[in-house]
Design a protein around this motif. Structure first.
Motif, PDB file in Angstrom:
ATOM      1  N   ASN A 151       4.167  -1.454 -21.966  1.00 33.67           N
ATOM      2  CA  ASN A 151       3.648  -2.047 -20.946  1.00 33.67           C
ATOM      3  C   ASN A 151       3.728  -3.620 -21.194  1.00 33.67           C
ATOM      4  N   ARG A 152       3.242  -4.014 -22.204  1.00 35.45           N
ATOM      5  CA  ARG A 152       3.232  -5.410 -22.450  1.00 35.45           C
ATOM      6  C   ARG A 152       4.373  -6.202 -22.458  1.00 35.45           C
ATOM      7  N   ASN A 153       5.280  -5.618 -23.414  1.00 34.87           N
ATOM      8  CA  ASN A 153       6.445  -6.326 -23.926  1.00 34.87           C
ATOM      9  C   ASN A 153       7.567  -6.186 -22.572  1.00 34.87           C
ATOM     10  N   GLU A 154       7.712  -5.161 -22.161  1.00 34.41           N
ATOM     11  CA  GLU A 154       8.877  -4.633 -21.176  1.00 34.41           C
ATOM     12  C   GLU A 154       8.305  -4.698 -19.705  1.00 34.41           C
ATOM     13  N   GLY A 155       7.285  -4.812 -19.411  1.00 32.74           N
ATOM     14  CA  GLY A 155       6.701  -4.824 -18.154  1.00 32.74           C
ATOM     15  C   GLY A 155       6.823  -3.433 -17.315  1.00 32.74           C
ATOM     16  N   VAL A 156       6.837  -2.381 -18.014  1.00 34.95           N
ATOM     17  CA  VAL A 156       6.945  -1.098 -17.406  1.00 34.95           C
ATOM     18  C   VAL A 156       5.470  -0.927 -16.801  1.00 34.95           C
ATOM     19  N   THR A 157       5.605  -0.369 -15.624  1.00 34.36           N
ATOM     20  CA  THR A 157       4.352  -0.082 -14.891  1.00 34.36           C
ATOM     21  C   THR A 157       3.805   1.431 -15.310  1.00 34.36           C
ATOM     22  N   VAL A 158       2.450   1.481 -15.776  1.00 34.90           N
ATOM     23  CA  VAL A 158       2.163   2.658 -16.349  1.00 34.90           C
ATOM     24  C   VAL A 158       1.102   3.361 -15.485  1.00 34.90           C
ATOM     25  N   LEU A 159       1.292   4.769 -15.093  1.00 34.50           N
ATOM     26  CA  LEU A 159      -0.135   5.133 -14.686  1.00 34.50           C
ATOM     27  C   LEU A 159      -0.433   6.601 -15.213  1.00 34.50           C
ATOM     28  N   LEU A 160      -1.570   6.465 -16.051  1.00 35.81           N
ATOM     29  CA  LEU A 160      -1.931   7.425 -17.007  1.00 35.81           C
ATOM     30  C   LEU A 160      -3.114   8.296 -16.572  1.00 35.81           C
ATOM     31  N   THR A 161      -3.182   9.503 -16.796  1.00 34.73           N
ATOM     32  CA  THR A 161      -4.179  10.287 -16.759  1.00 34.73           C
ATOM     33  C   THR A 161      -4.755  11.035 -18.086  1.00 34.73           C
ATOM     34  N   THR A 162      -5.779  11.158 -18.238  1.00 34.31           N
ATOM     35  CA  THR A 162      -6.347  11.545 -19.247  1.00 34.31           C
ATOM     36  C   THR A 162      -7.887  11.973 -19.439  1.00 34.31           C
ATOM     37  N   HIS A 163      -8.253  12.984 -20.398  1.00 37.33           N
ATOM     38  CA  HIS A 163      -9.680  13.131 -20.466  1.00 37.33           C
ATOM     39  C   HIS A 163     -10.260  12.541 -21.831  1.00 37.33           C
TER      40      HIS A 163
END
Lengths: 330, 273
Positions: free
Chosen positions: A203-215
């Motif tokens: 996310n930081r170095n390559e600028g990929v947009t991330v959507l994360l779900t988690t518990h």
């Protein structure tokens, strides 16, 4: 324009219901009753390029439904959304070619194939240029440390190894958007840490947009700058992680080990919450009193052996938040 | 390789390699098919003894039966087992994560399955029935070679169409499976397929008036047409009609399957998770 826009998204599932017992079963033969389950109710948010969004909520809140709609495999009942300008379920093929998806609960690789063959099959399915593919794969294999297991069939790998392969597989076609649905579920501590580190760098170095779900709230704490809390199909909160934590539990704790038996402890801006011999637990409001001010006050008044500041446990924060909003599944 | 077909050809290749691993099942299949082939040859021989003129002579019928045993795995008896599992678990929707046409993905898988299974079984049955049987006392019951070069070439064309047709049927069964959600759709399809593909009795032995219908119904292309071409029972203009019937049904079933699957997948729900 935002990379992901979601406007008033709604999803209603129809589930068959029947009355209990033999009579109910018999009636069901002639007359099917359907119950409508609202999975998503007017969900709206948007996400800029390069953002990292954590999506949390209790079981059944609508997290997975949202990800499934965004990734194009489920059609919403109402509302609209776009990802990089495309409507996922209408322009499915063009859309899925540009996104990466990992579902922690299921594999997208082929059980019987050695990992590298799965990767090559994905290269052909996504029509990735072979030269470019070789470079991407080398980089991913190196970063995720999966070189030694590339020639092993997937079914012989541990969950941690498998999940690293899944992540690599989701990125072979260099998507600009990555959806991660409970990627750390069931992983051991080391695998979790490695996975978080990798996704963070991506996310930081390559600028990929991330959507994360988690518990796992530690995932959120370590990764997400922004958090959406969803409950019973609705967005309950959309803010930075810190803001959310401050609002729900602004309270912090200062634990002091005194050198001598102290009598009444009175410190401005704090209250005694508990004491155990020479150890006293003070609580204070982080918005009103800074930790260092409080520490200075205590140290000036008493002789102190040790002091530590603690935040409430993140699980506690979330549980309290769900309870506040009645978000827990009925 | 054109990039248009690349994903499907790759799936086909990988799937084919995978299917070739199932050797034990293949050997069991060969034994079963040889055994049943022998029984059916005996039955038909008994029928032929003392009867007059028949549409196919005895050596043709015997060879026809051996072809049926050798190419048994080509018949679309059941939907794709893995897709069956995916349908039951609701995971079928995840197929939509791939940037490919889901129908042709299933089609490629089906084709690999049919061809790999057949490749494993046809050779051994041929060796037993065409090469070893002539050395025994039952030489009359042997699998004979094609009557000529033309028949052989037409057979190759026709059996290739059979593989394509059978895969279109398999893809269609997969889609029916999505609808009814039980993998037993195969049982129903099997009875039909066996009867109308000529596997029970060669279609040429059915009443004369039924022949035009039998040639142009979709199941004939799964076995009867290539087998009759091989034995020379179908030649010239009728052989051309047989091939045309196969091509026609491939096109119709692929169009139907693709249209139907698009409809089904658009409405599939995957709750929970």
């Amino acid at each position: 324009m935002a990379q992901i826009t979601v406007e008033n998204l709604g999803k209603i599932y129809r589930v068959t219901a029947r009355d209990p017992g033999l009579a109910g079963a018999f009636r069901g033969l002639f007359q099917r009753r359907h119950r409508e389950v609202v999975a998503l109710n007017q969900v709206s948010f948007s996400l800029e390029k390069g953002e990292f969004l954590g999506f949390i909520g209790p079981n059944g809140a609508g997290k997975s439904t949202t990800i499934k709609i965004l990734s194009g495999i489920l059609r919403p009942s109402s509302g609209r959304c776009t990802v990089s300008g495309l409507v996922p379920w209408e322009q499915r093929i063009a859309h899925v070619a540009r996104i990466g998806v990992v579902f922690g609960q299921r594999t997208q690789l082929w059980w019987d194939l050695p990992v590298v063959e799965s990767f090559e099959l994905l290269r052909d399915i996504y029509r990735v240029d072979p030269v470019r593919f070789a470079t991407t794969m080398e980089r991913l294999v190196d970063m995720l440390k999966i070189a030694p297991i590339l020639d092993t069939p997937l079914r012989q790998l541990s969950l941690g190894q498998r999940m690293r392969c899944e992540i690599a597989a989701a990125l072979l076609h260099e998507p600009r958007v990555l959806f991660l649905d409970e990627p750390t579920i069931g992983l051991d501590a080391i695998s979790k840490l490695a996975l978080r580190e990798f996704v963070k760098e991506l996310n930081r170095n390559e600028g990929v947009t991330v959507l994360l779900t988690t518990h796992d709230m530690h995932d959120i704490e370590a990764l997400a700058r922004r958090v959406i809390i969803i409950g019973q199909g609705k967005v309950l909160r959309d803010s930075s992680f810190e803001a959310m934590r401050n609002e729900v539990l602004g309270e912090r704790r200062l634990i002091v080990d005194f050198a001598d038996d102290v009598g009444e402890v009175a410190v401005e801006g704090a209250e005694v919450r508990a004491r155990d011999g020479r150890t006293v637990e003070l609580t204070f409001d982080r918005a009103k009193t800074a930790a260092h001010t409080l520490i200075a006050r205590v140290a000036a008044a008493h002789e102190v052996v040790d002091m530590r500041v603690e935040d409430p446990k993140i699980e506690e924060v979330i549980a309290r938040f769900y309870a506040m909003h009645g978000a827990v599944e009925a | 390789m054109s990039t248009l077909a690349l994903p499907y050809l790759s799936v086909l290749r990988v799937r084919f390699q995978l299917m070739l691993q199932y050797r034990t099942a293949a050997w069991a299949g060969v034994a079963t098919q040889f055994w049943f082939g022998a029984i059916r040859v005996m039955t038909l021989v008994a029928f032929y003894v003392g009867t007059g003129q028949q549409p196919m002579n005895l050596p043709q019928v015997v060879t026809y039966i051996w072809l049926g045993q050798a190419f048994l795995a080509m018949l679309p008896w059941a939907p794709d087992a893995e897709i069956a599992v995916a349908v039951e678990s609701g995971n079928v929707g995840y197929e939509r994560l791939r940037p490919v046409d889901t129908y042709f993905l299933w089609y490629a898988r089906a084709l690999a399955w049919r061809v790999a299974n057949t490749a494993l079984r046809a050779g051994p049955v041929f060796i037993l029935a065409a090469l070893i049987l002539p050395l025994t006392a039952m030489a009359d019951w042997r699998w004979r070679l094609p009557t000529g070069g033309a028949a052989a070439a037409l057979f190759v064309a026709s059996i290739t169409l059979t593989a394509l047709l059978s895969s279109a049927f398999t893809a269609l069964l997969n889609i029916v499976l999505v609808h009814v959600k039980t993998p037993r759709v195969g049982n129903f399809a099997m009875g039909f397929t066996n009867l109308f593909s000529g596997l029970v009795i060669p279609l040429a032995l059915f009443p004369h008036w039924a022949q035009p219908f039998l040639l142009w119904q979709p199941f004939a292309g799964l076995a009867d047409i290539p087998f009759r071409i091989y034995t020379g029972a179908l030649a010239g203009a009728t052989a051309a009609q047989g091939l045309a019937s196969q091509v026609l049904w491939i096109l119709l079933l692929v169009l139907l399957g693709r249209w139907w699957l698009a409809r089904v997948l658009a409405h599939i729900d995957m709750q929970g998770g």
